[in-house]
Motif scaffolding. Structure first.
Motif, PDB file in Angstrom:
ATOM      1  N   GLY A  31     -16.228 -28.277  -9.387  1.00 10.77           N
ATOM      2  CA  GLY A  31     -14.860 -28.641  -9.750  1.00 10.77           C
ATOM      3  C   GLY A  31     -14.775 -28.822 -11.255  1.00 10.77           C
ATOM      4  O   GLY A  31     -15.144 -27.954 -12.031  1.00 10.77           O
TER       5      GLY A  31
ATOM      6  N   ARG B 122     -21.214 -38.461  -4.045  1.00  7.77           N
ATOM      7  CA  ARG B 122     -21.163 -37.043  -4.381  1.00  7.77           C
ATOM      8  C   ARG B 122     -22.398 -36.309  -3.866  1.00  7.77           C
ATOM      9  O   ARG B 122     -23.505 -36.818  -3.903  1.00  7.77           O
TER      10      ARG B 122
ATOM     11  N   TYR C  49      -9.680 -36.936   3.992  1.00  4.94           N
ATOM     12  CA  TYR C  49      -9.389 -36.489   2.626  1.00  4.94           C
ATOM     13  C   TYR C  49     -10.200 -37.286   1.613  1.00  4.94           C
ATOM     14  O   TYR C  49     -10.821 -36.717   0.705  1.00  4.94           O
ATOM     15  N   ASP C  50     -10.219 -38.610   1.764  1.00  2.23           N
ATOM     16  CA  ASP C  50     -10.910 -39.474   0.795  1.00  2.23           C
ATOM     17  C   ASP C  50     -12.414 -39.219   0.804  1.00  2.23           C
ATOM     18  O   ASP C  50     -13.032 -39.074  -0.257  1.00  2.23           O
TER      19      ASP C  50
ATOM     20  N   LYS D 265     -13.338 -35.686  -0.532  1.00  2.00           N
ATOM     21  CA  LYS D 265     -13.259 -35.604  -1.987  1.00  2.00           C
ATOM     22  C   LYS D 265     -14.393 -36.374  -2.643  1.00  2.00           C
ATOM     23  O   LYS D 265     -14.911 -35.962  -3.696  1.00  2.00           O
ATOM     24  N   GLU D 266     -14.814 -37.478  -2.029  1.00  2.00           N
ATOM     25  CA  GLU D 266     -15.931 -38.246  -2.563  1.00  2.00           C
ATOM     26  C   GLU D 266     -17.214 -37.425  -2.547  1.00  2.00           C
ATOM     27  O   GLU D 266     -18.002 -37.453  -3.493  1.00  2.00           O
TER      28      GLU D 266
ATOM     29  N   THR E 124     -17.492 -33.872  -2.144  1.00  2.00           N
ATOM     30  CA  THR E 124     -17.442 -32.531  -2.755  1.00  2.00           C
ATOM     31  C   THR E 124     -16.749 -32.473  -4.105  1.00  2.00           C
ATOM     32  O   THR E 124     -16.855 -31.472  -4.810  1.00  2.00           O
TER      33      THR E 124
ATOM     34  N   MET F 192     -13.561 -32.347  -4.430  1.00  2.00           N
ATOM     35  CA  MET F 192     -12.315 -31.588  -4.271  1.00  2.00           C
ATOM     36  C   MET F 192     -11.737 -31.843  -2.879  1.00  2.00           C
ATOM     37  O   MET F 192     -12.405 -32.401  -2.014  1.00  2.00           O
ATOM     38  N   SER F 193     -10.508 -31.437  -2.661  1.00  2.00           N
ATOM     39  CA  SER F 193      -9.880 -31.588  -1.353  1.00  2.00           C
ATOM     40  C   SER F 193     -10.350 -30.468  -0.424  1.00  2.00           C
ATOM     41  O   SER F 193     -10.887 -29.452  -0.894  1.00  2.00           O
TER      42      SER F 193
ATOM     43  N   GLN G 280      -8.788 -27.183  -1.564  1.00  2.00           N
ATOM     44  CA  GLN G 280      -9.427 -26.657  -2.782  1.00  2.00           C
ATOM     45  C   GLN G 280     -10.798 -26.066  -2.470  1.00  2.00           C
ATOM     46  O   GLN G 280     -11.170 -25.028  -3.021  1.00  2.00           O
ATOM     47  N   TYR G 281     -11.531 -26.731  -1.586  1.00  2.00           N
ATOM     48  CA  TYR G 281     -12.853 -26.240  -1.192  1.00  2.00           C
ATOM     49  C   TYR G 281     -12.733 -24.873  -0.519  1.00  2.00           C
ATOM     50  O   TYR G 281     -13.433 -23.924  -0.864  1.00  2.00           O
TER      51      TYR G 281
END
Length: 310
Positions: free
Chosen positions: A66, A130, A227-228, A231-232, A234, A236-237, A240-241
């Motif tokens: 990202g 992450r 979602y949370d 994103k934590e 990757t 990204m959402s 987006q992924y």
């Protein structure tokens, strides 16, 4: 670097150089171990990292996830804990001192076995962080990695000794300060382990429409929690992924198969070629046709340089 560490690094360098006669990725006879060589600074390379450990023997590399940038060199190492679409770029390399590194692919079952056998030596938990980390390379991990790498010179020892060497490498990685990044994905029922299942599904079904509600139900989470946590892990959402996976695959299709931009767009799940072209240019810097022309020109130039060197 102290004298012992430098001696070990040079031995690692010697073996990788011995088994990489030319630039590229070289599989070895040791399961899950590959060597990488580059004699020049690279353009950005788009790929999907598998769960793995990456160690540099010479040179340095930057990996972008990202908007985040991770750089590692012989004093550090990178761990990827889940499949992640990344952009990689070799930053230090030349014909005289090529970039030389290795990648060790991880099996989550192996990690879980080590965790279960470690008693109190490794702390476990349900943290979510992450899926990509850069850490300081210490003596014990370098020593374990070198033992695995040395097996490429004695192939008959691989079936017996490789599993033990791999087990020690996993154990040493799990002991470091960023161990939760890898450990979390092996713990059955953890948030990270459920996100890993979502990641696997998106990678498998990337050409299909993405329905976050269905993914959340399969992961036993609410859509907001999915979602949370996604994103934590990757950066990204889920949308987006999926977009990055689709565009990387489209680029591969354009370069390796006889297919036009519209055909590649439909094959990876886009309904509108114009929409595909805009998103492709946003990610790779130019529309598909121009990018393909540039890639082919670059390949011809590299082949010419390689022939001149030989």
């Amino acid at each position: 670097m102290d004298e012992w560490f430098e001696k070990q690094r040079k031995e690692l360098l010697r073996i990788i150089e011995k088994f990489t006669p030319e630039d590229g990725t070289h599989e070895t006879e040791v399961p899950g171990l590959r060597f990488i060589r580059s004699s020049r600074l690279s353009e950005p390379v788009y790929s999907v990292y598998e769960p793995s450990l990456c160690v540099v023997a010479q040179g340095s590399k930057v990996v972008m996830l990202g908007q985040e940038v991770y750089q590692y060199d012989p004093s550090s190492y990178l761990t990827a804990s889940v499949q992640l679409p990344i952009t990689g770029q070799v930053m230090e390399a030349s014909n005289e001192t090529p970039y030389l590194s290795l990648q060790i692919l991880f099996d989550m079952n192996q990690i879980l076995d080590v965790i279960q056998a470690s008693d109190d030596a490794i702390r476990t938990g349900n943290e979510t962080s992450r899926g990509l980390k850069v850490s300081q390379l210490n003596d014990t991990l370098l020593d374990a990695v070198l033992r695995l790498v040395k097996l490429v010179e004695t192939p008959r020892d691989i079936p017996v000794l490789a599993p033990y060497a791999m087990r020690e490498i996993i154990y040493r990685v799990l002991q470091n300060e960023h161990s939760a990044s890898l450990m979390q994905f092996a713990v059955i029922g953890s948030h990270a382990q459920r996100i890993a299942g979502v990641v696997e599904k998106i990678n498998r079904d990337f050409a299909l429409p993405l329905r976050v509600e269905e993914l959340a139900a399969e992961a036993r989470m609410s859509t907001s929690s999915l979602y949370d946590y996604f994103k934590e892990v990757t950066g990204m959402s889920p949308i987006q992924y999926q977009k990055q996976i689709r565009l990387q695959e489209a680029r591969r299709l354009l370069f390796s198969e006889s297919i036009d931009a519209a055909g590649a767009a439909f094959q990876v799940g886009y309904e509108s070629p114009s929409h595909f072209s805009r998103e492709y240019a946003r990610m790779f810097g130019m529309p598909p046709v121009r990018d393909l022309r540039r890639l082919r020109s670059t390949m011809v130039d590299e082949m010419t340089i390689s022939a001149e060197i030989k």
